[in-house]
Design a protein around this motif. Structure first.
Motif, PDB file in Angstrom:
ATOM      1  N   SER A   1      37.783  -6.759  22.009  1.00  0.00           N
ATOM      2  CA  SER A   1      38.161  -6.898  20.590  1.00  0.00           C
ATOM      3  C   SER A   1      38.046  -8.338  20.117  1.00  0.00           C
ATOM      4  N   SER A   2      37.082  -9.054  20.617  1.00  0.00           N
ATOM      5  CA  SER A   2      36.942 -10.440  20.178  1.00  0.00           C
ATOM      6  C   SER A   2      35.474 -10.828  20.067  1.00  0.00           C
ATOM      7  N   SER A   3      35.019 -11.105  18.842  1.00  0.00           N
ATOM      8  CA  SER A   3      33.625 -11.529  18.695  1.00  0.00           C
ATOM      9  C   SER A   3      33.405 -12.902  19.304  1.00  0.00           C
TER      10      SER A   3
ATOM     11  N   MET B   1      31.706 -10.636   9.492  1.00  0.00           N
ATOM     12  CA  MET B   1      32.410  -9.531  10.135  1.00  0.00           C
ATOM     13  C   MET B   1      32.322  -8.301   9.256  1.00  0.00           C
TER      14      MET B   1
ATOM     15  N   THR C   1      35.091  -5.723  10.128  1.00  0.00           N
ATOM     16  CA  THR C   1      36.394  -6.155   9.631  1.00  0.00           C
ATOM     17  C   THR C   1      36.458  -6.013   8.113  1.00  0.00           C
TER      18      THR C   1
ATOM     19  N   ALA D   1      39.582 -14.851  12.160  1.00  0.00           N
ATOM     20  CA  ALA D   1      39.019 -15.461  13.367  1.00  0.00           C
ATOM     21  C   ALA D   1      38.454 -14.347  14.244  1.00  0.00           C
TER      22      ALA D   1
ATOM     23  N   ILE E   1      39.110 -13.057  16.944  1.00  0.00           N
ATOM     24  CA  ILE E   1      40.054 -12.752  18.032  1.00  0.00           C
ATOM     25  C   ILE E   1      40.729 -11.411  17.751  1.00  0.00           C
TER      26      ILE E   1
ATOM     27  N   MET F   1      42.993  -8.492  16.618  1.00  0.00           N
ATOM     28  CA  MET F   1      43.974  -8.271  15.545  1.00  0.00           C
ATOM     29  C   MET F   1      43.934  -9.277  14.407  1.00  0.00           C
TER      30      MET F   1
ATOM     31  N   ASP G   1      40.328  -1.909  16.022  1.00  0.00           N
ATOM     32  CA  ASP G   1      39.882  -3.282  16.267  1.00  0.00           C
ATOM     33  C   ASP G   1      38.680  -3.282  17.226  1.00  0.00           C
TER      34      ASP G   1
ATOM     35  N   ARG H   1      35.669  -2.054  15.182  1.00  0.00           N
ATOM     36  CA  ARG H   1      35.149  -2.963  14.153  1.00  0.00           C
ATOM     37  C   ARG H   1      34.564  -4.224  14.776  1.00  0.00           C
ATOM     38  N   THR H   2      35.124  -4.665  15.912  1.00  0.00           N
ATOM     39  CA  THR H   2      34.565  -5.847  16.574  1.00  0.00           C
ATOM     40  C   THR H   2      33.141  -5.568  17.056  1.00  0.00           C
TER      41      THR H   2
ATOM     42  N   ASN I   1      31.015  -5.875  14.133  1.00  0.00           N
ATOM     43  CA  ASN I   1      30.858  -7.289  13.781  1.00  0.00           C
ATOM     44  C   ASN I   1      29.742  -7.932  14.608  1.00  0.00           C
TER      45      ASN I   1
END
Ligand code: ASP
Length: 410
Positions: free
Chosen positions: A265-267, A301, A304, A343, A345, A347, A378, A381-382, A385
């Protein structure tokens, strides 16, 4: 070892499935494997700043004239803004057709205190861009500031005496090569890392997920439907017709970063893998990836953006507020700004919904309605992104006349 002969993305997929089973059936055993995920994430974060810095500087110094940078910047931003807006409009259409929030009970169980303070204002985003101390910005992992500094630094390298220019260029090219090798090494451990991360998340969230019913399920399906339409219809069309490239070959090349984006869950954490896949598999030059991808990981994103819009509309519907066309326009604009400001990251998008809700005058407690499903959304959507960033890099590269490995055979 036989296992190593299986393609990496299959290894990751197997790890993902095993992790779900492990986390669900043996939640007490998770403490013995969670460390693998932590170490993997730490290693990825370890390479991000030196990778971004060296890659942008080496990309810009190889770009040549200043006008190249301007043209590339313009195309990239145009792609980012238009795809994010397209994503929001897709979400808006879905949520207006399905109306998942109408008739929802407003029984809040979760507290959302402190969320609005974290979101920050538009001014803060601008302030984050220009660091007052670059070493501090690097230490804080403030990616936007580092990108800004690297672009300025790279640009002015091209303006100094050729003896300095050459040595600095060689220096940063060399660092970049080494960072890519380090990244490749870390990538080998992706299945183990993902196993640790996902098992842990499943064990923590399993009980919540089984409680999801009714309107929350319909709301989640709206987000998922919007994301799927954007990722599998609109973005491929852009790659196919503007980039004149093969979207699905490119999709296959992106399997490892996309699965990693889904799991972490972090681009931002996925960025090293995204860069590697684009350069080594889809064949986009460092000149393009170095500029578009770090920027994309923080400001582009699409997933997002779509999520912000659907979530805010869902909350409005749940409160029985009928938003006028003008107010929905405001949702579109603020969702776009929120996605730019979020950001890369986990959430971050949830926190940014406060921006949209405040703009249309809805109570922030509304976020309590959607907390339960945020984690799973999340992940999705990540991935979108990261997918959009990668499609952007291919499209920009193709319009710049690069051949790449995914060009259409004409
Ligand atoms: N987790 C997302 C990302 O890193 C941001 C978000 O929360 O929407 O891309």
């Amino acid at each position: 070892m036989k296992l190593l002969k299986i393609k990496l993305h299959w290894q990751i997929l197997i790890a993902l499935i095993l992790a779900v089973l492990f986390g669900y059936f043996i939640p007490n055993g998770v403490k013995y494997v969670a460390w693998m995920g932590d170490i993997f994430l730490r290693a990825l974060k370890m390479v991000i700043i030196p990778l971004i810095l060296s890659s942008i500087i080496s990309g810009i110094t190889s770009m040549g004239e200043g006008s190249n940078l301007g043209r590339l910047g313009f195309k990239t931003l145009l792609y980012y803004l238009s795809t994010s807006t397209l994503a929001i409009l897709t979400g808006l259409a879905v949520v207006n057709i399905v109306k998942p929030g109408v008739g929802v009970e407003l029984g809040f169980t979760e507290s959302v205190e402190g969320l609005s303070e974290k979101a920050g204002s538009i001014k803060d985003i601008l302030y984050r861009l220009v660091p007052d101390n670059i070493v501090d910005a690097m230490a804080q992992g403030s990616i936007l500031s580092v990108i800004f500094f690297a672009i300025i630094f790279g640009y002015f390298i091209t303006k100094v005496d050729s003896k300095y220019k050459e040595s600095l260029k060689t220096f940063f090219d060399a660092i970049f090569e080494v960072m890519m090798k380090v990244t490749l090494f870390i990538i080998k451990f992706t299945p183990l890392g993902i196993f640790g991360i996902v098992a842990n998340e499943v064990a923590r969230n399993a009980s919540q997920l089984t409680n999801i019913a009714g309107s929350l399920a319909i709301y989640s399906l709206c987000v998922v439907a919007g994301l799927l339409i954007h990722a599998f219809v609109f973005l491929p069309l852009i790659v196919r017709f503007i980039g004149k490239a093969q979207p699905f070959t490119h999709f296959r090349n992106m399997a490892t970063p996309l699965l990693t984006a889904f799991s972490t869950s972090s681009s931002s954490a996925t960025l090293p893998l995204t860069m590697e896949a684009l350069e080594h598999k889809s064949g986009v030059s460092n000149k393009i990836t170095s500029f578009t991808l770090p920027l994309g990981a923080t400001i582009n994103m699409d997933g997002t953006a779509l999520y912000e819009c659907v979530a805010a509309m869902f909350i409005a519907q749940a409160y029985g507020v009928d938003l006028s066309i003008a107010q929905q326009g405001l949702v579109v604009v603020t969702a776009l700004l929120a996605s730019i400001g979020a950001a890369g990251i986990p959430m971050a998008g949830l926190v940014m919904i406060t921006v949209v809700l405040t703009a249309i005058g809805l109570p922030l407690e509304g976020i309590g309605l959607i907390l339960a499903v945020d984690r799973i959304l999340d992940m999705l959507r990540t991935s979108v992104n990261v997918w959009s960033d990668s499609c952007g890099a291919v499209t920009v590269a193709r319009t710049e006349g690069e051949k790449t490995n995914v060009s259409l055979i004409s």
